[in-house]
Design an enzyme around this catalytic site. Structure first.
Site, mmCIF file in Angstrom:
data_model
loop_
_atom_site.group_PDB
_atom_site.id
_atom_site.type_symbol
_atom_site.label_atom_id
_atom_site.label_comp_id
_atom_site.label_asym_id
_atom_site.label_seq_id
_atom_site.Cartn_x
_atom_site.Cartn_y
_atom_site.Cartn_z
ATOM 1 N N HIS A 104 42.282 35.995 31.725
ATOM 2 C CA HIS A 104 43.042 35.172 30.801
ATOM 3 C C HIS A 104 42.189 33.991 30.354
ATOM 4 O O HIS A 104 41.096 33.771 30.880
ATOM 5 C CB HIS A 104 44.326 34.668 31.469
ATOM 6 C CG HIS A 104 44.065 33.990 32.794
ATOM 7 N ND1 HIS A 104 44.191 34.644 34.000
ATOM 8 C CD2 HIS A 104 43.649 32.739 33.095
ATOM 9 C CE1 HIS A 104 43.880 33.814 34.985
ATOM 10 N NE2 HIS A 104 43.548 32.651 34.460
ATOM 11 N N ASP A 171 46.890 36.323 28.638
ATOM 12 C CA ASP A 171 45.987 37.368 29.125
ATOM 13 C C ASP A 171 45.132 37.939 28.001
ATOM 14 O O ASP A 171 45.609 38.157 26.880
ATOM 15 C CB ASP A 171 46.796 38.515 29.747
ATOM 16 C CG ASP A 171 47.066 38.277 31.219
ATOM 17 O OD1 ASP A 171 47.250 37.104 31.608
ATOM 18 O OD2 ASP A 171 47.092 39.258 31.983
ATOM 19 N N ARG A 199 32.236 35.797 41.163
ATOM 20 C CA ARG A 199 33.515 36.181 41.755
ATOM 21 C C ARG A 199 34.435 36.507 40.592
ATOM 22 O O ARG A 199 34.677 35.673 39.717
ATOM 23 C CB ARG A 199 34.110 35.055 42.587
ATOM 24 C CG ARG A 199 35.558 35.307 43.031
ATOM 25 C CD ARG A 199 36.184 34.025 43.528
ATOM 26 N NE ARG A 199 37.589 34.172 43.849
ATOM 27 C CZ ARG A 199 38.593 33.937 43.010
ATOM 28 N NH1 ARG A 199 38.344 33.573 41.761
ATOM 29 N NH2 ARG A 199 39.850 34.066 43.404
ATOM 30 N N ASP A 201 37.783 36.816 39.148
ATOM 31 C CA ASP A 201 39.120 36.300 39.432
ATOM 32 C C ASP A 201 40.191 37.300 39.009
ATOM 33 O O ASP A 201 40.083 37.950 37.967
ATOM 34 C CB ASP A 201 39.311 34.985 38.669
ATOM 35 C CG ASP A 201 40.676 34.370 38.902
ATOM 36 O OD1 ASP A 201 40.986 34.064 40.066
ATOM 37 O OD2 ASP A 201 41.425 34.195 37.924
ATOM 38 N N GLU A 208 43.859 45.934 34.262
ATOM 39 C CA GLU A 208 45.048 46.750 34.036
ATOM 40 C C GLU A 208 45.341 46.883 32.546
ATOM 41 O O GLU A 208 45.049 46.000 31.742
ATOM 42 C CB GLU A 208 46.257 46.154 34.748
ATOM 43 C CG GLU A 208 46.818 44.900 34.112
ATOM 44 C CD GLU A 208 48.036 44.359 34.830
ATOM 45 O OE1 GLU A 208 48.528 45.023 35.760
ATOM 46 O OE2 GLU A 208 48.486 43.262 34.466
ATOM 47 N N GLU A 243 38.154 39.555 43.552
ATOM 48 C CA GLU A 243 39.380 39.082 44.177
ATOM 49 C C GLU A 243 40.451 40.128 43.900
ATOM 50 O O GLU A 243 40.997 40.194 42.798
ATOM 51 C CB GLU A 243 39.808 37.728 43.605
ATOM 52 C CG GLU A 243 41.057 37.185 44.296
ATOM 53 C CD GLU A 243 41.841 36.193 43.445
ATOM 54 O OE1 GLU A 243 42.621 35.414 44.024
ATOM 55 O OE2 GLU A 243 41.704 36.216 42.207
ATOM 56 N N ASP A 311 43.379 28.932 47.759
ATOM 57 C CA ASP A 311 44.779 29.209 47.454
ATOM 58 C C ASP A 311 45.619 29.098 48.721
ATOM 59 O O ASP A 311 45.130 28.711 49.782
ATOM 60 C CB ASP A 311 44.920 30.605 46.862
ATOM 61 C CG ASP A 311 44.369 30.694 45.438
ATOM 62 O OD1 ASP A 311 44.438 29.685 44.711
ATOM 63 O OD2 ASP A 311 43.862 31.764 45.072
#
Length: 551
Positions: A104, A171, A199, A201, A208, A243, A311
């Site tokens: 996003h 997104d 990394r 995210d 997807e 992740e 987190d």
């Protein structure tokens, strides 16, 4: 050669630029301050540093709402400051990794601004739109209780846009090849400036297929192969660390199956959650199952193991009963919990016991994969539960018993420095702990050094040994005719484990922590472990390995 895969036997240090060190006195951490603290990272012995997002951002989600993927947020310095930081880090043998936020953007990003302004804009299809409100407009939120919907109406665009996360984070449309090409350009830009990898995210959401009105269930794993090829074309040993909080049976697709041609690394959330269940119950049964369920991955792939991160401690993959056990033990008050699935605390306040902290981190260093340390945890820093949501664990680094803990001379800092109670910077800080050989910081430095001289963990085959006790986890690693055995007692009572390494020359176990070797002619060793105790052994002689004193 296969042994040149640097990520197999390194230690990664995770930090937020804005919370680490203020170099210009404005109360916000920056790259000038970070350069000044590279000596500290070198002292720790870490091999790589992973930076949270530092690109320009409105700052509504700790920088994960990126508004320009090609810049450095002026609060943290300039592009030149970043390049100098990478240069100085590399001089000290420290690689630099960064977050790639490509699921996003911020709604202030020029791509989204142009997409919403003109239906014929080339950027319109870079996002996911629907003329009608989808029937699942309020389903699939990542932050339930805080986030109200996943589809929001934009008056200027006269359409609904999809946002898996907050409303201000629309997104990107991964189905659009122009979006994928732009992701490659972003990767290429930062690789050219010296980063060693990314990394990725929110990886499952990033790949997807997003279809208005229904969950397609389709994930484009082939895009991971595309990104991997591009990254390694630009930099041969560049890595992608995903992740992805997924079930063990779903992890193979992220690594690329037997061929391992997708991402090289992935955080092992499955083991992490069951580790906390073991810490809460002193029963290692479920943790053993988790380790075995995630053991078989391609040889070039690697798990990234962590205890805490930036987190909340996500417990969503545990059963209801398991999750409640962890809540009862480590987050019993509502203010400590988040989204109904996690705990928003740092490790030290959760465990409340130095022995428990050592146990957790000794195990993390010895799990099959690469350890990732969160800044401040090497000191046993606390949290500030008066801060909202996940901000509780993002307080400034505590360097000294000085103004703002040595983080900044400003009257006001980006987050409040912990100044009261047992977690105050007056009690917990780098300067004090560096002077004490028995401090948690000094212990962590020794454990990092120990992990780096145990390549069996990064490269070898892991097996769970029968310890004879439900409280004791025993792991064995075999690599190039070398064998390592690591045992951990999760009980608050002394335990005796009966360990049989089941390899040649198993009559002697050489202790890598203290001068206390074991001998058993039949290769079956009785190991006495103190409450919350642990031991690292190399089977046979030390073969020149320097013993690390645990005292």
């Amino acid at each position: 050669m296969i042994e040149d895969l640097w990520y197999k036997n390194t230690v990664i240090y995770s930090l937020d630029v804005d919370s680490f060190m203020d170099g210009n006195g404005d109360g916000i951490g920056d790259f000038v301050g970070l350069i000044d603290r590279l000596e500290y990272l070198q002292y720790l012995g870490v091999g790589a540093v992973w930076l949270a997002p530092f690109q320009p951002s409105p700052g509504r989600d700790n920088g994960y709402d990126v508004s320009d993927h090609y810049g450095v947020d002026p609060r943290y310095g300039t592009g030149g400051d970043f390049v100098e930081f990478v240069h100085q880090a590399n001089k000290r043998g420290i690689r630099v990794m960064m977050d790639l936020v490509a699921n996003h953007t911020s709604d202030q990003h020029r791509w989204f601004q142009q997409a919403r302004a003109d239906p014929d804009s080339r950027y319109r299809d870079w996002y996911v739109w629907s003329q009608q409100r989808p029937k699942d407009w309020n389903k699939g939120m990542v932050f339930p209780g805080v986030q109200e919907r996943t589809w929001s109406y934009d008056r200027r665009a006269r359409a609904y846009y999809f946002h898996r996360f907050f409303q201000f984070q629309p997104d990107l449309n991964i189905d659009n090849p122009h979006v994928r090409n732009e992701i490659e350009r972003i990767m290429g830009y930062w690789l050219q400036l010296g980063v060693a990898g990314f990394r990725l995210d929110a990886l499952p959401f990033m790949i997807e297929r997003k279809v208005p009105g229904r969950d397609s269930g389709v994930k484009h794993f082939e895009h991971l192969a595309q990104f991997r090829r591009f990254a390694q074309w630009r930099l041969g040993d560049a890595i992608l660390l995903g992740e992805a909080n997924v079930l063990p049976e779903d992890s193979a697709a992220y690594f690329g199956g037997d061929g391992g041609d997708h991402i090289q690394m992935m955080f092992n959330f499955w083991v992490n959650q069951h580790l906390f269940h073991a810490l809460a119950t002193a029963d290692v049964g479920a943790l053993i199952d988790a380790i075995e369920a995630t053991r078989d991955i391609p040889y070039t792939a690697q798990w990234a193991h962590f205890v805490r991160n930036h987190d909340e401690l996500d417990l969503g993959r545990l059963t209801d009963d398991q999750r409640q056990c962890v809540f009862d033990r480590f987050g019993p008050e509502p203010c400590m919990q988040l989204y109904g699935r996690g705990i928003r605390r740092r490790l030290a306040p959760m465990l409340g016991d130095r022995r428990h902290e050592e146990l957790a981190y000794s195990l993390m260093f010895s799990l099959p994969g690469t350890p990732v340390i969160r800044y401040g945890d090497e000191l046993g820093m606390g949290d500030d539960l008066s801060l909202p949501q996940r901000e509780a664990v993002r307080t400034p680094m505590q360097w000294a018993d000085d103004v703002n803990g040595g983080f900044s001379l400003a009257d006001r800092t980006v987050h409040r420095v912990i100044s009261d109670g047992v977690w105050s910077y007056r009690h917990i800080n780098v300067a004090a702990q560096r002077r004490k050989p028995d401090s948690l910081l000094s212990w962590t430095v020794r454990m990092i050094a120990l992990r780096k001289v145990c390549p069996e963990i990064g490269w070898g085959r892991c097996s769970v040994l029968d310890s004879g006790s439900r409280h004791v986890l025993a792991l064995r690693y075999v690599w190039r005719d070398n064998t390592l055995v690591v045992v951990h007692n999760f009980s608050d009572r002394r335990q005796e484990a009966l360990i049989e390494p089941d390899v040649a020359d198993a009559a002697q176990l050489s202790n890598l922590l203290i001068d206390q070797d074991l001998h058993a002619a039949d290769g079956r060793h009785r190991i006495a472990l103190d409450a919350l105790g642990y031991a690292w052994y190399r089977v046979g002689g030390l073969d020149g390995t320097v013993r690390r004193n645990h005292e």
